[in-house]
Each structure stands twice: as structure tokens, then as C-alpha cells.
Design a protein around this motif. Structure first.
Motif, PDB file in Angstrom:
ATOM      1  N   UNK A 131      -6.094 -11.193   3.231  1.00 23.69           N
ATOM      2  CA  UNK A 131      -7.124 -10.720   2.490  1.00 23.69           C
ATOM      3  C   UNK A 131      -7.081  -9.002   2.743  1.00 23.69           C
ATOM      4  N   UNK A 132      -6.349  -8.557   3.833  1.00 21.77           N
ATOM      5  CA  UNK A 132      -6.315  -7.012   4.005  1.00 21.77           C
ATOM      6  C   UNK A 132      -5.297  -6.462   2.758  1.00 21.77           C
ATOM      7  N   UNK A 133      -4.218  -7.387   2.624  1.00 21.38           N
ATOM      8  CA  UNK A 133      -3.118  -7.050   1.877  1.00 21.38           C
ATOM      9  C   UNK A 133      -3.877  -7.171   0.376  1.00 21.38           C
ATOM     10  N   UNK A 134      -4.759  -8.006   0.055  1.00 22.52           N
ATOM     11  CA  UNK A 134      -5.435  -7.999  -1.090  1.00 22.52           C
ATOM     12  C   UNK A 134      -6.143  -6.791  -1.462  1.00 22.52           C
ATOM     13  N   UNK A 135      -6.999  -6.243  -0.357  1.00 25.75           N
ATOM     14  CA  UNK A 135      -7.934  -5.063  -0.524  1.00 25.75           C
ATOM     15  C   UNK A 135      -7.005  -3.846  -0.813  1.00 25.75           C
ATOM     16  N   UNK A 136      -5.764  -3.730   0.082  1.00 27.23           N
ATOM     17  CA  UNK A 136      -4.771  -2.850  -0.369  1.00 27.23           C
ATOM     18  C   UNK A 136      -4.567  -2.420  -1.807  1.00 27.23           C
ATOM     19  N   UNK A 137      -3.999  -3.994  -2.393  1.00 27.18           N
ATOM     20  CA  UNK A 137      -3.824  -4.010  -3.785  1.00 27.18           C
ATOM     21  C   UNK A 137      -5.004  -3.450  -4.454  1.00 27.18           C
ATOM     22  N   UNK A 138      -6.140  -3.881  -4.419  1.00 25.51           N
ATOM     23  CA  UNK A 138      -7.342  -3.580  -4.970  1.00 25.51           C
ATOM     24  C   UNK A 138      -7.488  -2.140  -5.242  1.00 25.51           C
ATOM     25  N   UNK A 139      -7.524  -1.562  -4.067  1.00 23.07           N
ATOM     26  CA  UNK A 139      -7.692  -0.109  -3.911  1.00 23.07           C
ATOM     27  C   UNK A 139      -6.525   0.770  -4.293  1.00 23.07           C
ATOM     28  N   UNK A 140      -5.430   0.138  -4.514  1.00 22.49           N
ATOM     29  CA  UNK A 140      -4.252   0.625  -5.167  1.00 22.49           C
ATOM     30  C   UNK A 140      -3.358   1.594  -4.046  1.00 22.49           C
TER      31      UNK A 140
END
Length: 457
Positions: free
Chosen positions: A279-288
Motif C-alpha cells: 500500500x505504501x508503494x502504491x501511494x508513492x506511485x499515486x503521489x508520483x
């Protein structure tokens, strides 16, 4: 008495600054061998050669450590402790996504128009960060860099602003997923999921007490935390609420995925920690903000912190083994059961006071691995509920992050505070929040049924 002397020797060495893991290991080896010599010489018969006694004493002391490899191997096999590096990795990745900055900006504008609004938003953001990252240092630094200059700009009382940030940053010690609760779950040998579930309401009670204190202080003295004028450039109130929700929803989703899977019985804490990393990696991708270098840095930092924890654990294992073999546990149990008044409450009050005082000088990891294992046999003898007792200890250990002179949160904030903020102001600001923590700890101790717990097994 060897175990008791060993305990105070280790405590003294920790206070004067010796490395924790090496202190535990060195003190254990020295006193283990000393115990072997004392055993042999005290039972020596007439006519025995001195050199023979030395040889026997050495062998007797060394034999105490024969089972250390098995103890270390059992630590490495612990599925509970596997969650620690993953939760640390999750927290560091989220720190690097800029999640704290987005939450603080949105919540600050949302609550800024009421007295104490920025301070309240700081507490709420600290709660969200605690439930999603659990990294105290990152939370304090992020809020110190972003929130403190805003509060100082609008003439907030500096000690109150500093105290709010320090206290909010330490919420990660009690609100799941908390590294402290994972460690205590391993020490007490109780399911970490039970500790997570039991810690939710005491943690939220602490959040509510912080906000209530800020509101009372703000309305009693309007100069302590004045309201911030509305900013027309931010658009209507509806737009501000919508923007805040957009920033809050991703972190709430991660919290639901991590904690919800545990509370629903779908996943163990270790499995949910793995979900949290994804989930943390996904948020990092979402926030670019995702980069391979960012993942590498987070992984290296996680390895460093985890290595420190496991190094301390191995040293603490040797320490507790020698302490037990030399009769220290029996002496402590006898002393605790001989306390005046009711045995159970005398023990609880004494241990809480002892942990509170020790928290002024040594870290929560040392207390968890050295002090707590000594107390567990006595708690079991008195029929104390281990989950309730662990929550009391966790709340008490949270206080150690705020108590001068060595509270970590105080140093984190001082390191990032604007020029002009003194250490004295930070110390002054945290005192009311320490008092609030002690009051909430008292309520959880004497009225556990309010929080869905019981003091008895």
C-alpha cells in the motif's frame, strides 16, 4: 544477589551512554562467569587446589551460555518479529511520499478558523500518521517543519505549539500498528492482534484528551492559540472540505487495509504488514514520488533499525537468562509480592512508577526487553491480564518519548525547529501533555471496562 547487582550495573552503564546491545551482552558474560566462580568456590572442600577451582569456575560460568545458540535461533524464527522490518519500511516509504505535508496543509486550513485550530489539526494529523506509519521521528520532524512555523506566524504560544507537536508525534507508540506493541506481544507471548485491538480505544482517548486540553486552553486565553483568518484563495468551505477528504482518503484506505485485515481476522499482523508495504508503494506511485532510489534508501534504513532491535534482543536474551539462572527472578518476585497494601494494585502502581522514572533515562526497547521480562512472572502469579498490563506498559513507554532530559521527541523537534525556539520552551510545552498521558493511564488502569478490557485473566 548477583542478578540484582548485574541489573543495576547494566542500568548504570546505559545511563552513562554505553551501547545498549553490547552492554547487555558484556554484563551478562561477566556476571555469568562470576556466578560460576562464586558457585565453585562457595562449595569447595578442603585441600582443593586453587588452579583447579579456577578451571572449574570458568567451565561452570561458560556452561551457562550453552543454550544461547538455540535461544538466538528461536528469535530468528519468530513470526511476530517479522512484522517489525515491514512496518518500518512502510513508515519510511510513506514519509518520503509527502503524506504528512498534504495532510497538515489540508487540515490546517480546514480547522484554522477556530481557536487552536492548527494545534487540533496537528493532533489529528499525528493520529493519522500514527495509524499509517507509526514512525515517531518522521512524524515529529514533518509536523515541526510544516506546522510549527505556521503556529508561530499566527502568534501561537510557543511552548504550547511545541508540546502539541511532540505529543502528537508520539501517538505512533500506542495507536496500531505500533512497534512497541509488536515487541510487547513477543515479550508477553500474546497475539499482537489482541494488543492492536485493545490499544485502539486508549489511543483515541489520548487523542480526545489532547484536543480537549487545546480547546480549553485556547478559549480560556484567546492569545494562546488565536484563530487564523480565512484565505479567499483557498475557495469556498466546500472546496476546502473536498480537498481535505482527497488528501485523507488514501491514508485512511491504507489504515483500513492494514488494521482492518487484522481486526477482521483475515490476516495476521505480519501478513498485514506486507499488505501495508504494498500500500505504501502504491501511494508513492499515486503521489508520483516513487523511485528505485527511494525504495533502496527505505530498505537500507529498515535494515539498520531492525538490526538494532535484534541486536538488543540477543543481548537482552543473554541478560535475562543469566538474571534468571542467578536467582534474580525469585528475589524480584518476593519483593513485589511483599509490597504493602493489595498485592495486585501495589505491584501495578509500583511497576508503572518504576517504568515512568526509567523512561527519563533509557529507551523503550531496553525497558521492553530487560524490565518487562522480570515483571511478567510476578504478573502471572497475581493473575493479571497480560493484554491489559501490556497496554498500560505501552502507554507508559510512550511517555518516555516526552520526558526530559532524554525524550527523543524533544530532540527531534529541537533539530528542526525555527531559530528562536529554545529547549526550555519545548520542555515547558510537553509537561501538560505528560500530565494528560498519566491521567489517561490512570483511567485505563482503574477503569479498564471503559475500554473493553479486564484487569484479571
Amino acid at each position: 544477589m548477583i542478578g540484582i547487582v548485574m541489573f543495576f550495573t547494566a542500568l548504570f552503564m546505559l545511563i552513562i551512554g554505553f551501547p545498549v546491545a553490547f552492554t547487555f551482552a558484556a554484563v551478562s558474560v561477566f556476571f555469568g562467569i562470576a556466578a560460576g566462580f562464586i558457585e565453585i568456590f562457595s562449595n569447595a572442600g578442603e585441600g582443593e587446589l586453587f588452579m583447579d577451582l579456577l578451571s572449574q569456575g570458568w567451565l561452570e560460568g561458560i556452561s551457562m551460555f550453552e543454550f544461547m545458540p538455540f535461544r538466538i535461533f528461536s528469535i530468528q524464527q519468530s513470526t511476530i518479529l517479522m512484522a517489525i522490518p515491514m512496518f518500518i519500511f512502510m513508515g519510511i516509504v510513506l514519509q518520503k511520499t509527502g503524506l504528512a505535508e498534504k495532510l497538515l496543509e489540508s487540515m490546517g486550513f480546514l480547522f484554522g478558523e477556530i481557536r487552536g485550530g492548527v494545534a487540533i489539526s496537528t493532533v489529528l494529523v499525528g493520529t493519522l500518521l500514527a495509524a499509517s506509519t507509526g514512525v515517531v521521528g518522521a512524524s515529529v520532524v514533518a509536523m515541526g517543519v510544516i506546522s510549527l512555523p505556521v503556529m508561530m506566524k499566527y502568534k501561537y504560544n510557543t511552548p504550547m505549539a511545541c508540546g502539541t507537536i511532540c505529543a502528537s508525534g508520539t501517538l505512533g507508540q500506542i495507536i496500531p500498528p505500533s512497534i512497541v506493541l509488536i515487541i510487547l506481544g513477543d515479550v508477553f507471548q500474546v497475539p499482537v492482534g489482541d494488543l492492536f485491538a485493545a490499544a485502539v480505544w486508549p489511543g483515541l482517548a489520548l487523542v480526545g484528551a489532547y484536543i480537549l486540553y487545546i480547546l480549553i486552553l485556547s478559549f480560556a486565553n484567546k492569545n494562546m492559540a488565536p484563530a487564523i483568518p480565512s484565505d479567499p484563495n483557498r475557495g469556498s468551505k466546500k472546496k476546502q472540505v473536498f480537498r481535505a477528504l482527497i488528501d485523507i482518503i488514501p491514508s485512511l484506505t491504507l489504515i483500513i487495509l492494514v488494521l482492518g485485515s487484522i481486526f477482521a481476522g483475515v490476516a495476521t499482523p505480519t501478513e498485514s504488514a506486507a499488505v501495508g508495504c504494498i500500500g505504501a508503494i502504491a501511494l508513492a506511485l499515486m503521489y508520483k514520488t516513487f523511485t528505485i532510489n527511494m525504495v533502496k534508501e527505505a530498505a537500507l534504513e529498515s535494515v539498520k533499525v531492525t538490526s538494532m532491535v535484534f541486536g538488543i534482543l540477543i543481548g537482552a536474551t543473554a541478560f535475562s537468562m543469566v538474571f534468571s539462572y542467578t536467582g534474580g527472578e525469585e528475589i524480584v518476585e518476593h519483593a513485589m509480592l511483599s509490597l504493602p497494601g493489595d498485592e495486585k494494585w501495589g505491584f501495578v502502581i509500583f511497576t508503572m512508577l518504576a517504568i515512568l522514572v526509567l523512561g527519563f533515562f533509557i529507551d523503550f526497547i531496553e525497558i521492553s526487553y530487560i524490565i518487562v521480562p522480570i515483571l511478567i512472572p510476578v504478573a502471572e502469579t497475581l493473575g493479571i491480564n497480560p493484554v491489559w498490563f501490556a497496554i498500560l506498559i505501552a502507554m507508559n513507554l510512550q511517555t518516555s518519548f516526552l520526558t526530559p532530559p532524554f525524550g527523543f521527541s524533544l530532540f527531534y523537534l529541537k533539530g528542526c525547529a525555527p531559530a528562536g525556539v529554545t529547549t526550555g520552551q519545548i520542555y515547558k510545552g510537553v509537561v501538560p501533555f505528560i500530565a494528560i498521558q498519566i491521567i489517561v493511564l490512570f483511567i485505563v488502569a482503574f477503569y479498564p471496562e471503559f475500554f473493553g478490557m479486564s484487569a484479571d485473566m
